[in-house]
Design a protein around this motif. Structure first.
Motif: not given
Length: 454
Positions: A217-219, A243-248, A254-258
């Motif tokens: 999870v990245t900024k 390997l996945v990236q979540n942009f938040n 909120n820990v995660l975005s969509e």
């Protein structure tokens, strides 16, 4: 009004409270919630917060330990907010959770317990190393990268290398990611300054521990040196399938975005529950304890007692797990869920299990159920598995208007379960039986399944 702030008092712990799992004691008529205390303890505790009628406290010394207190192997259990019951022997954890459920039904639901059939809690065969989903925030402390869970009532990270409620492979992968982030000098997110890159490490793992998806999870969208991490992961852990990236980019809690981006491999695992197979995407809801979920769903199946002619409505269906698990015994299954990714998984999972009697609707429950009612849909059985906040009064109203023969309520919060059951009984339903299930060992959380009939 007493003010005991910063004072240290000897307190006998009389019970546990179900909101956070703290021990409860008294200084005369002043109620004190003591973090980490166990019913039966006598402790010296420092009052850290003093309100009009109650206060919060931290243990400074255990004067006399409870007969139910144990010494966990975890070195940070007194600091970490992840496991509120790790210091309590497992049999007493179960007894306490049964008590939580009964107290909620009695005090919130206003039920006479003598008129209810409450069965013994379904215990876990393995109460440790069970979580299939792990999210650990990362931070810096004295220039060193740390990762763990938050201290209770704070955003202060308690660093650890081993968590006793997640599989050992998960601990090893998290430690590898921490090492990579340090070596690559990946900027760590600073919550106060709202700057940095890496915010959290998120894993999903199947019950057999043969498939793991790693998510960072990245900024922002930039993630330097991720290919180096991928090489290290695949060299050391053949179980890693993606390997996945979540942009938040939000600054809130909120820990995660969509916003997910698959850097390599796939963004899902396959999980087997009994004879049923599920695709579980990284962002979809799925119960965190796969072994106990099988027992939970078998209990739902028993309560439904389907003959093959029933039409079943699965409310808050997620990726379709309950409805699909029961579909071979039903004429038709209709699921409703707000998450578009979960609905995609549900459609995929119906095909995966070669089912042709499942339909899934994406939308808010409060909006989709009235539409189904207007279409004169009829369901003999309704299953609800809502979030902790429970059901809205509007949803209870619509479900009652379907006039089902049975409602199976799966709850992760005894308080909202008791409230909602009272409303259902006012609609003419009667409670036949309730069974608690320990889905979250070492914590104060309690799952329960209730059968209502008309």
């Amino acid at each position: 009004m007493p003010n005991f702030l910063n004072q240290i008092h000897e307190i006998k712990i009389d019970s546990q409270e179900h909101f956070k799992g703290n021990g409860v004691g008294r200084i005369e008529d002043f109620v004190v919630f003591v973090n980490g205390a166990v019913e039966g303890d006598v402790v010296n505790a420092k009052i850290t917060e003093s309100k009009k009628t109650y206060g919060n406290a931290q243990i400074t010394k255990i004067v006399k330990p409870s007969p139910h207190r144990i010494v966990p192997e975890c070195e940070v259990y007194r600091k970490c907010g992840g496991c509120s019951f790790l210091q309590i022997d497992y049999d007493f954890q179960l007894e306490t959770k049964e008590k939580f459920l009964k107290e909620a039904l009695q005090k919130i639901g206003k039920f006479d317990l003598k008129n209810l059939s409450i069965e013994k809690i379904v215990c876990a065969e393995e109460p440790l190393f069970y979580r299939n989903k792990i999210i650990q925030p990362v931070g810096l402390e004295d220039g060193k990268l740390i990762s763990g869970f938050y201290k209770q009532n704070s955003h202060k990270i308690v660093d650890f290398d081993k968590c006793y409620i997640q599989p050992e492979i998960s601990n090893k992968i998290v430690n590898l990611v921490k090492s990579w982030a340090s070596k690559s000098k990946t900027p760590i997110y600073n919550e106060e300054k709202k700057s940095g890159v890496l915010r959290s490490i998120f894993l999903r793992i199947n019950r057999e521990q043969t498939e793991v998806v790693v998510c960072l999870v990245t900024k922002g969208k930039k993630l330097p040196f991720w290919k180096t991490l991928l090489q290290e992961l695949t060299d050391n852990f053949p179980q890693v399938v993606g390997l996945v990236q979540n942009f938040n980019s939000t600054d809130g809690n909120n820990v995660l975005s969509e916003n997910f981006n698959t850097l390599w491999g796939r963004d899902y695992i396959f999980e087997n529950l009994g004879k049923t197979k599920f695709k579980v995407s990284i962002g979809s809801f799925f119960q965190v304890n796969s072994a106990q979920t099988v027992l939970l769903y078998n209990l739902v199946k028993e309560f439904c007692n389907l003959s093959g002619t029933e039409k079943l409505l699965d409310v808050y269906c997620g990726l379709g797990s309950i409805g699909i698990y029961l579909a071979d015994k039903a004429e038709e299954v209709v699921g409703v869920e707000v998450s578009s990714q979960a609905i995609k998984d549900a459609d995929f999972n119906a095909d995966l299990n070669e089912l042709e009697n499942c339909d899934f609707y994406c939308g808010k429950v409060e909006e989709v159920l009235p539409q189904l009612l207007e279409q004169e849909k009829h369901f003999e059985v309704v299953i609800v598995d809502p979030p902790r906040k429970g059901l809205s009064t509007e949803t209870i109203e619509v479900i009652s208007d379907f006039n089902p023969e049975k409602i199976i309520y799966v709850s992760c919060n005894p308080t909202t379960l008791a409230r909602d059951l009272r409303l259902f009984t006012e609609k003419g339903f009667s409670i036949k039986k309730i069974t608690p299930v320990d889905l979250f060992p070492q914590t104060h959380h309690c799952e329960a399944v209730c059968l209502l009939e008309k």
